[in-house]
Design an enzyme around this catalytic site. Structure first.
Site, PDB file in Angstrom:
ATOM      1  N   THR A 286       0.847  -1.183   0.000  1.00 12.60           N
ATOM      2  CA  THR A 286       0.000   0.000   0.000  1.00 12.60           C
ATOM      3  C   THR A 286       0.886   1.237   0.000  1.00 12.60           C
ATOM      4  O   THR A 286       1.828   1.326   0.784  1.00 12.60           O
ATOM      5  CB  THR A 286      -0.908   0.003   1.238  1.00 12.60           C
ATOM      6  OG1 THR A 286      -1.726  -1.164   1.226  1.00 12.60           O
ATOM      7  CG2 THR A 286      -1.803   1.239   1.250  1.00 12.60           C
TER       8      THR A 286
ATOM      9  N   GLU B 254      -2.796  -7.696   6.038  1.00 14.06           N
ATOM     10  CA  GLU B 254      -2.167  -7.771   7.361  1.00 14.06           C
ATOM     11  C   GLU B 254      -2.500  -9.074   8.084  1.00 14.06           C
ATOM     12  O   GLU B 254      -2.816  -9.077   9.283  1.00 14.06           O
ATOM     13  CB  GLU B 254      -2.533  -6.536   8.189  1.00 14.06           C
ATOM     14  CG  GLU B 254      -1.921  -5.277   7.585  1.00 14.06           C
ATOM     15  CD  GLU B 254      -2.014  -4.044   8.449  1.00 14.06           C
ATOM     16  OE1 GLU B 254      -2.011  -4.188   9.683  1.00 14.06           O
ATOM     17  OE2 GLU B 254      -2.070  -2.947   7.893  1.00 14.06           O
TER      18      GLU B 254
END
Length: 390
Positions: free
Chosen positions: A166, A370
């Site tokens: 990201t 994550e």
């Protein structure tokens, strides 16, 4: 989209400062973020100016030390700020969470000299960070990463490729996990790499089903040279740093998921109150009322779960199991609630004229990033019954 304004979430905040902070965030969200969200997501535009505003407003370093530009806020407060941002636009909430994750290693494990030099720019100086752990061939099995850092005098030379990053290609700094020793987790070290360092480049952003305004890309490190003063922590400590960061990062994802689910519920409630069928609002029909009640209950349970984990963290107590639970429950909740919101809007929910179809596409990735939700279940089970194969 309905013009009916949703009621803001009622929050129990620990201080007057925290209440003022939430009011500031809501004002920014309503004026600067939400009005442009649909158009910019459709165009795949990253709102860098919003992150500049958040930084100038002191909102990108909330859980860190004010000595270095942070906000001295507990996670209990910081996560509710993320939820408010994600309710307005997930790209912004998730981006703020990722920036906090990228700053964690230096803020927690860096030397005093490193923190004085770098943290003010990271926390309040307009810089944007990215966290580089995953690779094309190592996602859930992060300890098998192949990016390597080789010592060369007072420098390290980093070579390899990170994936699913990201802010890849637009970040001002990267927190990079690289192999400096043998195989396995003990051979990994953390580094701070400037985004404009020679040899750093990014592939074109991935074409995703959702979060199109948030760039996700491979980042290449081609003989990138950084001084030893950019090594974070001890040699071989990188995997410990990475996992510690992810425990906190998972709470950020949980809060963002609840923000997204809240946005979907707000839209579903507004539509149900205004859409008429068989001579009355569809909100009068029991089947639909029960759907809304279940959606609201799941959201409130998720909010309570991430806040309970945050309070453990703020008290200095172990919270890894609760963080995994929060990430698992909240992201699954976002998927269920956005699916139900589309159903409540019927055919309109399947069109881009209403935001719930975007919310549904965005919710899916939260079950993956994550640590997939399958990994979260493994983490929880290890806390309950110990590691596999004992």
């Amino acid at each position: 989209m309905s013009d009916r304004a949703p009621q803001p979430v009622e929050r129990l905040l620990p201080t007057e400062e925290a209440r003022d902070l939430i009011s500031l965030v809501r004002d920014i969200a309503q004026r600067e973020i939400a009005p442009k969200a649909a158009e910019e997501e459709d165009a795949g535009r990253f709102p860098r100016e919003v992150f500049t505003l958040l930084s100038q407003s002191g909102l990108l370093g909330l859980p860190y030390d004010s000595e270095y530009g942070g906000g001295d806020q507990p996670y209990e407060v910081y996560l509710q700020v993320l939820e408010e941002l994600a309710t307005a636009r997930l790209t912004v909430g998730l981006g703020a969470s990722v920036h906090t994750l990228a700053s964690y290693a230096l803020a927690t494990y860096g030397t005093k000299e490193q923190q004085v030099e770098h943290l003010p720019g990271m926390l309040g100086g307009g810089l944007l960070g990215a966290y580089c752990l995953s690779e094309p061939s190592s996602g859930s099995d992060a300890a098998s990463l192949r990016t390597r850092a080789v010592r060369d005098g007072d420098d390290w030379v980093i070579t390899g490729t990170k994936a699913w990053i990201t802010h890849g290609g637009i970040a001002d700094f990267y927190t990079v996990m690289a192999r400096t020793g043998g195989e396995g987790p003990r051979g990994i070290t953390a580094f701070l790499v400037p985004g404009d360092a020679a040899g750093v480049s990014a592939a074109p952003p991935e074409k995703k089903m959702g979060l199109k305004g948030s760039p996700t890309a491979q980042v290449h490190f081609d003989g990138v040279r950084v001084p030893d003063t950019h090594r974070i922590g001890e040699e071989g400590q990188g995997f410990t740093i990475a996992l510690s960061a992810l425990d906190s990062g998972r709470l950020g994802i949980a809060a963002c998921a609840i923000g997204l689910a809240q946005a979907a519920l707000n839209e579903a409630v507004a539509y149900a109150a205004e859409r008429r069928q068989f001579g009355r609002p569809i909100a009068d029909f029991q089947g639909l009322r029960f759907m809304l009640a279940d959606m609201a209950t799941q959201i409130e349970a998720g909010r309570a779960l991430y806040l309970a984990a945050a309070r453990l963290r703020d008290a200095g107590r172990p919270f890894a199991q609760q963080a995994a639970m929060a990430k698992l429950h909240c992201t699954d909740t976002a998927m269920r609630v956005t699916t139900d919101a589309v159903q409540i809007l019927g055919g309109y929910g399947y069109t881009t004229d209403f935001p719930v179809e975007r919310y549904l596409r965005e919710a899916k990735v939260l079950q993956i990033v994550e640590g997939t939700n399958q990994i979260q279940r493994m983490v929880i089970a290890r806390h309950l019954v110990g590691p596999e194969g004992r």
